[in-house]
Write a protein that holds these residues in place. Structure first.
Motif, PDB file in Angstrom:
ATOM      1  N   GLN A  23       0.811  -1.292  -0.011  1.00 32.94           N
ATOM      2  CA  GLN A  23      -0.059   0.077  -0.128  1.00 32.94           C
ATOM      3  C   GLN A  23       0.888   1.154   0.000  1.00 32.94           C
ATOM      4  O   GLN A  23       0.513   2.269  -0.555  1.00 32.94           O
ATOM      5  N   GLU A  24       1.690   1.254   0.804  1.00 31.98           N
ATOM      6  CA  GLU A  24       2.644   2.618   0.955  1.00 31.98           C
ATOM      7  C   GLU A  24       3.467   2.755  -0.449  1.00 31.98           C
ATOM      8  O   GLU A  24       3.913   3.683  -0.779  1.00 31.98           O
ATOM      9  N   VAL A  26       2.284   1.764  -3.397  1.00 25.43           N
ATOM     10  CA  VAL A  26       1.328   2.342  -4.276  1.00 25.43           C
ATOM     11  C   VAL A  26       1.263   3.900  -3.956  1.00 25.43           C
ATOM     12  O   VAL A  26       1.079   4.676  -5.094  1.00 25.43           O
ATOM     13  N   ARG A  27       0.997   4.164  -2.667  1.00 29.88           N
ATOM     14  CA  ARG A  27       0.630   5.660  -2.293  1.00 29.88           C
ATOM     15  C   ARG A  27       1.726   6.570  -2.766  1.00 29.88           C
ATOM     16  O   ARG A  27       1.794   7.595  -3.418  1.00 29.88           O
ATOM     17  N   ALA A  28       3.095   6.082  -2.352  1.00 31.38           N
ATOM     18  CA  ALA A  28       4.258   6.780  -2.628  1.00 31.38           C
ATOM     19  C   ALA A  28       4.433   7.069  -3.951  1.00 31.38           C
ATOM     20  O   ALA A  28       5.283   8.054  -4.586  1.00 31.38           O
ATOM     21  N   GLY A  29       4.418   6.178  -4.923  1.00 29.22           N
ATOM     22  CA  GLY A  29       4.982   5.910  -6.343  1.00 29.22           C
ATOM     23  C   GLY A  29       3.689   6.403  -7.079  1.00 29.22           C
ATOM     24  O   GLY A  29       4.008   6.318  -8.348  1.00 29.22           O
ATOM     25  N   GLY A  30       2.768   6.590  -6.926  1.00 30.23           N
ATOM     26  CA  GLY A  30       1.318   6.865  -7.739  1.00 30.23           C
ATOM     27  C   GLY A  30       1.024   5.737  -8.398  1.00 30.23           C
ATOM     28  O   GLY A  30       0.444   5.992  -9.625  1.00 30.23           O
ATOM     29  N   ALA A  31       1.374   4.366  -8.027  1.00 28.68           N
ATOM     30  CA  ALA A  31       0.668   3.444  -8.686  1.00 28.68           C
ATOM     31  C   ALA A  31      -0.942   3.326  -8.683  1.00 28.68           C
ATOM     32  O   ALA A  31      -1.522   3.919  -7.804  1.00 28.68           O
ATOM     33  N   ARG A  32      -1.259   2.740  -9.707  1.00 25.61           N
ATOM     34  CA  ARG A  32      -2.808   2.091  -9.649  1.00 25.61           C
ATOM     35  C   ARG A  32      -3.043   0.745  -9.596  1.00 25.61           C
ATOM     36  O   ARG A  32      -2.578   0.113 -10.752  1.00 25.61           O
ATOM     37  N   LEU A  33      -3.714   0.111  -8.826  1.00 31.11           N
ATOM     38  CA  LEU A  33      -3.646  -1.115  -8.585  1.00 31.11           C
ATOM     39  C   LEU A  33      -5.254  -1.347  -8.738  1.00 31.11           C
ATOM     40  O   LEU A  33      -5.992  -1.066  -7.765  1.00 31.11           O
ATOM     41  N   VAL A  34      -5.689  -2.427  -9.501  1.00 29.20           N
ATOM     42  CA  VAL A  34      -7.114  -2.901  -9.632  1.00 29.20           C
ATOM     43  C   VAL A  34      -6.974  -4.314  -9.108  1.00 29.20           C
ATOM     44  O   VAL A  34      -6.310  -5.165 -10.013  1.00 29.20           O
ATOM     45  N   ILE A  35      -7.785  -4.884  -8.278  1.00 23.49           N
ATOM     46  CA  ILE A  35      -7.870  -6.315  -8.131  1.00 23.49           C
ATOM     47  C   ILE A  35      -9.317  -6.597  -8.326  1.00 23.49           C
ATOM     48  O   ILE A  35     -10.369  -6.177  -7.496  1.00 23.49           O
ATOM     49  N   PRO A  58      -8.343   3.168   4.380  1.00 26.63           N
ATOM     50  CA  PRO A  58      -9.433   3.021   3.551  1.00 26.63           C
ATOM     51  C   PRO A  58      -9.529   4.410   2.409  1.00 26.63           C
ATOM     52  O   PRO A  58     -10.045   4.293   1.562  1.00 26.63           O
ATOM     53  N   ARG A  59      -8.519   5.187   2.630  1.00 27.93           N
ATOM     54  CA  ARG A  59      -8.195   6.188   1.911  1.00 27.93           C
ATOM     55  C   ARG A  59      -7.466   5.990   0.530  1.00 27.93           C
ATOM     56  O   ARG A  59      -7.380   6.639  -0.254  1.00 27.93           O
ATOM     57  N   VAL A  60      -6.862   4.898   0.867  1.00 28.36           N
ATOM     58  CA  VAL A  60      -5.817   4.383  -0.215  1.00 28.36           C
ATOM     59  C   VAL A  60      -6.414   3.226  -0.873  1.00 28.36           C
ATOM     60  O   VAL A  60      -6.512   3.108  -2.125  1.00 28.36           O
ATOM     61  N   ALA A  61      -6.962   2.275  -0.026  1.00 29.09           N
ATOM     62  CA  ALA A  61      -7.658   1.117  -0.579  1.00 29.09           C
ATOM     63  C   ALA A  61      -8.985   0.910  -0.368  1.00 29.09           C
ATOM     64  O   ALA A  61      -9.539   1.136   0.751  1.00 29.09           O
TER      65      ALA A  61
END
Length: 264
Positions: A23-24, A26-35, A58-61
């Motif tokens: 999660q960190e 994704v957040r720090a690097g600006g990635a976008r993950l869809v599961i 929950p603000r990230v995922a």
């Protein structure tokens, strides 16, 4: 052989710790993950989603579990209402069922026309290729459960007041349409199990193993790295300045129900 509860919980905690690291990243690097979580009713999707999201911000995922479409949404391009739930930079979205409703329940139950179904099978791989080409990390998991285990889980739900909400007439209908759903799943895989966005099958008769296997695979499939977090130091509490709390008698307190349970 089933995993013991102790072994399961220890490994789950380790994997969940790594999910926080993911999660960190994704957040720090600006990635976008869809599961995407799909599978038969009572296959264990909901329980796995709960464990994946349990310790995440929950603000990230966030979890996207869309209700049936409105009359307005029925007139839109089929994928349109899902697009607005896709992640922005630094976000993770867990789809508790997804656009694949059209290839499953809508097709089997006759909620869409044959033409709409065929159009979906043609457009879905193109849609997902667009997501991947735009940089979205897309992971699709199919939870597979045997007919005997599904029936037993349904039976427990009908008898358990805490789980009764999990079962609906539509779920019960899936028992009598087992082979129809099997054929629909096979046809869906033929068209949408692609090199760009493959399906990953999770055997889920054993819920504990299914959860661990799914999370471990997700972590192994994303090239995340540990992100150095800023050190936090709790500041000293300042000296009192004369503030006095208002009397509790002026407030409406919640009754002490717990007190009625304590032994005298």
């Amino acid at each position: 052989m089933a995993l013991s509860k102790a072994v399961y919980e220890k490994e789950l905690l380790r994997l969940q710790t790594n999910l926080v690291q993911l999660q960190e990243w994704v957040r720090a690097g600006g990635a976008r993950l869809v599961i995407v979580f799909e599978g038969r009713d009572a296959a264990g999707k909901g329980g796995t989603i709960k464990r994946v999201a349990e310790h995440l911000n929950p603000r990230v995922a966030r979890i996207a579990a869309l209700p049936k479409p409105t009359e307005r949404e029925r007139t839109q391009w089929y994928f349109q209402r899902y697009v607005e739930h896709l992640p922005a930079a630094g976000e993770i979205v867990l789809f508790d069922r997804s656009w694949y409703n059209r290839a499953g329940v809508e097709h089997v139950m006759g909620f869409c026309t044959p033409a709409e179904y065929q159009l979906f099978l043609r457009q879905c791989p193109v849609f997902e290729r667009m997501l991947v080409e735009d940089g979205i990390l897309l992971r699709k998991y199919w939870f597979s459960v045997s007919d005997a285990v599904q029936e037993e889980r349904f039976r427990r739900r009908t008898e358990d007041p805490l789980r009764r909400w999990k079962i609906s007439p539509m779920d019960l209908e899936s028992v009598t349409r087992w082979e129809a759903y099997s054929r629909a799943k096979d046809e869906m895989f033929v068209h949408t199990d692609t090199a760009d966005s493959p399906w990953y099958v999770v055997e889920s008769d054993d819920k504990r193993s299914a959860r661990l296997n799914m999370i471990a695979h997700l972590l192994s499939s994303v090239p995340y790295e540990d992100v150095a977090l800023p050190s936090l130091v709790l500041p000293p509490r300042p000296a009192p300045t004369g503030y006095e709390r208002p009397p509790k008698a002026l407030q409406t307190a919640v009754p002490d129900h717990a007190a009625t349970l304590r032994k005298p």
